[in-house]
Design an enzyme around this catalytic site. Structure first.
Site, short mmCIF file in Angstrom:
data_model
loop_
_atom_site.label_atom_id
_atom_site.label_comp_id
_atom_site.label_asym_id
_atom_site.label_seq_id
_atom_site.Cartn_x
_atom_site.Cartn_y
_atom_site.Cartn_z
N ILE A 103 10.50 -1.56 -6.80
CA ILE A 103 11.16 -2.86 -6.56
C ILE A 103 10.40 -3.63 -5.48
CG2 ILE A 103 13.34 -3.92 -5.82
CD1 ILE A 103 14.59 -1.05 -6.48
N SER A 104 10.07 -4.89 -5.76
CA SER A 104 9.34 -5.65 -4.74
C SER A 104 9.75 -7.12 -4.73
CB SER A 104 7.83 -5.56 -5.02
OG SER A 104 7.13 -6.42 -4.15
N GLY B 207 0.81 -1.22 0.00
CA GLY B 207 0.00 0.00 0.00
C GLY B 207 0.84 1.26 0.00
N ALA B 208 1.86 1.32 0.85
CA ALA B 208 2.65 2.55 0.97
C ALA B 208 3.48 2.79 -0.29
CB ALA B 208 3.56 2.47 2.20
N GLU C 177 -10.59 -7.35 13.85
CA GLU C 177 -11.29 -6.63 14.91
C GLU C 177 -12.72 -6.31 14.48
OE1 GLU C 177 -8.58 -4.28 17.39
OE2 GLU C 177 -9.63 -2.62 16.46
N PHE D 252 -14.35 0.12 15.69
CA PHE D 252 -13.08 -0.59 15.80
C PHE D 252 -12.49 -0.33 17.18
CE2 PHE D 252 -9.83 -2.54 12.87
CZ PHE D 252 -10.74 -3.23 12.08
N HIS E 44 1.26 -8.84 15.69
CA HIS E 44 0.53 -8.33 14.54
C HIS E 44 1.22 -7.17 13.84
CE1 HIS E 44 -2.98 -7.60 12.12
NE2 HIS E 44 -3.20 -6.41 12.64
N GLN F 95 2.92 -4.86 18.70
CA GLN F 95 1.50 -5.04 18.96
C GLN F 95 1.06 -6.50 18.87
OE1 GLN F 95 -1.83 -3.38 16.25
NE2 GLN F 95 -2.05 -2.39 18.23
N ARG G 241 -0.84 1.05 18.41
CA ARG G 241 -1.61 1.53 17.26
C ARG G 241 -3.08 1.16 17.41
NH1 ARG G 241 -3.49 -0.80 12.30
NH2 ARG G 241 -2.52 -2.81 12.76
N GLY H 17 -10.50 -2.72 7.87
CA GLY H 17 -10.81 -1.44 7.23
C GLY H 17 -9.84 -0.33 7.59
N HIS I 129 -2.29 -8.68 18.63
CA HIS I 129 -3.72 -8.56 18.31
C HIS I 129 -4.43 -9.64 19.12
CE1 HIS I 129 -7.46 -8.54 16.10
NE2 HIS I 129 -7.05 -7.58 15.31
N ALA J 185 -5.14 -7.41 4.90
CA ALA J 185 -5.92 -6.61 5.85
C ALA J 185 -7.40 -6.87 5.62
CB ALA J 185 -5.59 -5.13 5.69
N GLU J 186 -8.09 -7.04 6.72
CA GLU J 186 -9.50 -7.41 6.62
C GLU J 186 -10.43 -6.26 7.01
OE1 GLU J 186 -9.84 -10.90 9.15
OE2 GLU J 186 -8.02 -11.76 8.30
N ARG K 245 -6.11 -2.83 21.59
CA ARG K 245 -5.51 -4.16 21.46
C ARG K 245 -4.56 -4.51 22.59
NH1 ARG K 245 -4.51 -3.91 14.92
NH2 ARG K 245 -6.72 -4.05 14.46
N LEU L 15 -3.86 1.29 7.63
CA LEU L 15 -4.13 1.37 6.19
C LEU L 15 -4.21 2.83 5.75
CD1 LEU L 15 -6.73 -1.52 5.75
CD2 LEU L 15 -4.36 -1.48 4.93
N LEU M 123 -5.35 -14.15 11.37
CA LEU M 123 -6.09 -13.13 12.10
C LEU M 123 -7.59 -13.26 11.89
CD1 LEU M 123 -5.78 -10.28 13.58
CD2 LEU M 123 -6.23 -9.34 11.33
#
Ligand SMILES: Cc1cc2nc3c(=O)[nH]c(=O)nc-3n(C[C@H](O)[C@H](O)[C@H](O)COP(=O)(O)OP(=O)(O)OC[C@H]3O[C@@H](n4cnc5c(N)ncnc54)[C@H](O)[C@@H]3O)c2cc1C
Length: 600
Positions: free
Chosen positions: A36-37, A15-16, A246, A117, A354, A231, A389, A52, A233, A49-50, A286, A395, A243
């Protein structure tokens, strides 16, 4: 060695990284971006990620509420100027995703829907069923391929950042399908390589999350900030670490112990409020929920499973229709991996590593202290997450700071003259020689698996939910020894094509460097704050430790730990209160005057 010239090189296409690439391409199509990945972009962890992404959108919400939730949730270790910027930009970024095609779930009236959340006292989490990360990443990926200036280097494993004359000028990477070493010469570089949960044995993190980018930045002298904050979870599936979002609790799932008792009310998160529940209890933050599990375990209140102690996440009262509509993936995961269909049975869960709150030290513009080097996403520490966090802030963070990193790197690239300084190529060749040298190691009986298993077990022992001086010291000592041992792990597979043995050694080196920063930062923080809980120093100590830790690389030696100030703009540190206690404090503040910061 192959040489590729680009204006900006980005390590990471999650994402970033994708958000940064799009920002550069949109702001200046003449800038050539090398993306590059180590995996195909859609396999980056963001896809997993589930639940949101947070951003103020509802009428009853406000930027101030999002600010207060984030700052208090982070136990006041957040930089408040960064949080202000973040919460203001959040709704813009999420709306931008909508315009690029992200299918946010809707209310019956057709508006963007939100779900509650953990630690967010008003619901503000935008979601796309329980596949939010998949849709966000897909949206960014499909947008990025519209720009010709973004050139992708998928399945390239980055190993080194190159600094010449004090300015970051490139990246060295191995093309995994050929084994060839590439030098990406660039005018600026962004690291967006994600987290490092794999330093622990039980984690939600995909196998690629080995902290490579953090280690690369650390080794060239950028401090890693707040690394002691890891963290857990509260709802991972025992055995696999998969996972359950949440969102399960956001939609109304409850947590019970072996007696069917909603134990969270005993840990300052109650009382259980009437249905539909929107506050505290299961929607506490969390860190508190994971700590409550630990106490239940000590009291013998857990259920036992083949994979150890667990508590139960009960969603049966939500009904099949709602579960199918809002949590279809959760139903699938719990049924497939635990044999428990949440429509009919409670699902055993336990805390699982997490997310890393800490990371590459950056300022509010995603710039590191090394000119030309930027970092964004989970690998970076801006810091908006402080000591803990809040779910669904990450996200959004990718978008806000991914874009800022892109714009900053583009600006730098425009100022740097064309041409490759001679030293860049020399450094590239040195890195190549080091990589090739790994093949020459003698086999003295060390293996990746042996060293890695010792590392992960020791990290859980010394840097888990609750920590003690003694256990941390043992982990510090062992990690030091493992760093010596990893230098003797041979690459037994001598082939060039997709040599996972070679990647295993490189990833392990990175993980050991990261583990060392975590435990050395933890042992000198003699207080309890957020996710860093010590049995020997149970209280938060603002006088001594309202500071960010900075771990600086010292080669074969242990990292040097120093501190820098936390930026406070408007919320003075106060007690973190949730549930009934928070409401009582808010009422008192309203009746009796200011109460600023309290019960935020
Ligand atoms: C199961 C799960 C569920 C989550 N759910 C939520 C949620 O609902 N809401 C929320 O806000 N947050 C959630 N999070 C956290 C959030 O998803 C992550 O923090 C975030 O997606 C990280 O994005 P990123 O772009 O920083 O890194 P990633 O998406 O992890 O991408 C990292 C990129 O770096 C590349 N890379 C890494 N090392 C190298 C290397 N050596 N060479 C080349 N490339 C490299 C990878 O190939 C990849 O492209 C969740 C996390 C997990 C694990």
């Amino acid at each position: 060695m192959e040489i590729v010239s680009a204006d900006v090189a980005i390590v990471g296409a999650g994402g970033a990284g994708l958000r940064a690439a799009i920002a550069i391409a949109q702001s200046d199509p003449s800038l050539k971006v090398a993306l590059i990945s180590k995996v195909y972009p859609m396999r980056s962890h963001t896809v997993a990620a589930e639940g949101g992404a947070a951003g103020v959108i509802r009428a009853e919400d406000s930027l101030e509420h999002h600010f207060n939730d984030t700052v208090s949730g982070g136990d006041w270790l957040t930089d408040q100027d960064a949080v202000e910027l973040f919460i203001e930009d959040a709704p813009r970024q999420l709306t931008q995703l909508e315009h690029w095609g992200c299918p946010w779930s809707r209310t019956p009236e057709g508006r963007v829907n939100t779900r509650p959340f953990g630690g967010m006292k008003i619901e503000r989490t935008w979601f796309a069923a329980d596949k939010s990360g998949f849709h966000i990443l897909h949206t960014l990926f499909q947008t990025s391929i519209q720009f010709e200036s973004i050139e992708r280097y998928d399945e390239f494993y980055a190993t080194d950042l190159i600094v010449e004359d004090g300015h970051c000028r490139g990246v060295v990477a191995i093309e995994m399908r050929s084994g060839r070493v590439f030098l990406f010469h660039a005018k600026s570089v962004i690291v967006a390589s994600g987290g490092a949960g794999r330093i622990f044995p039980f984690t939600t993190n995909g196998a690629i999350k080995t902290g490579d980018g953090m280690a690369m930045a650390y080794r060239i002298g950028v401090p890693l900030k707040d690394m002691e904050f890891v963290q857990y979870h509260p709802t991972g599936l025992p055995g696999t670490g998969i996972l359950l979002t949440e969102g399960c609790r956001g939609e109304g799932g409850i947590m019970v112990n072996k007696d069917g008792y909603r134990y969270l009310q005993d840990y300052g998160l109650g009382p259980p409020d009437p249905w539909p529940r929107k506050k505290a209890m299961e929607l506490g933050p969390r860190d508190r929920l994971s700590q409550a599990f630990w106490h239940e375990q000590q009291k013998g209140n857990c259920v036992s499973t083949t994979y150890g102690d667990a508590v139960l996440l009960d969603m049966r009262h939500l009904g099949e229709k709602k579960i199918n509509e809002r949590l279809p993936f959760v139903r699938d995961l719990a049924s497939s991996y635990m044999g428990k269909d949440p429509v009919h049975e409670p699902v055993p869960v336990r805390p699982v590593v997490h997310y890393m709150m800490g990371g590459i030290h950056t300022n509010i513009d995603a710039a590191t202290p090394i000119p030309g080097l930027f970092a964004a996403g989970e690998c970076a520490c801006v810091s908006i997450n402080g000591a803990n966090r809040l779910g669904s802030n990450s996200l959004t963070e990718l978008l806000v700071f991914g874009q800022r990193a892109g714009l900053g790197a583009a600006e730098v690239a425009r100022q740097v003259a064309d041409g490759t300084p001679a030293g860049v190529e020399t450094q590239g060749r040195e890195a190549e020689a080091r990589i090739l040298g790994l093949f020459d190691r003698e086999d003295v009986g060390e293996s990746v698996a042996g060293v890695r298993n010792a590392m992960t077990a020791s990290m859980e022992e010394g840097a888990g939910i609750y920590r003690t001086e003694e256990a941390m010291q043992a982990t510090c000592d062992l990690i030091g020894q493992l760093r010596e041992r990893v230098a003797k792990v041979p690459v037994k597979d001598k082939s060039k094509v997709f040599n996972t043995d070679l990647m295993g050694v490189l990833e392990l080196e990175a993980m050991l460097d990261i583990s060392q920063t975590v435990v050395h930062s933890a042992i000198v923080r003699k207080e309890s704050r957020g996710s860093h809980q010590r049995l020997d120093f149970e209280k938060r100590d603002d006088e001594a430790f309202l500071k960010h830790s900075l771990a600086t690389y010292r080669g074969a030696d242990v990292p040097e730990i120093s501190y820098c100030d936390v930026v406070i703009t408007k919320s003075q540190p106060a007690e973190r209160l949730y549930g009934g206690a928070a409401e009582a404090a808010a009422k008192e503040a309203k009746e009796g005057g200011s109460g600023e910061g309290k019960a935020a």
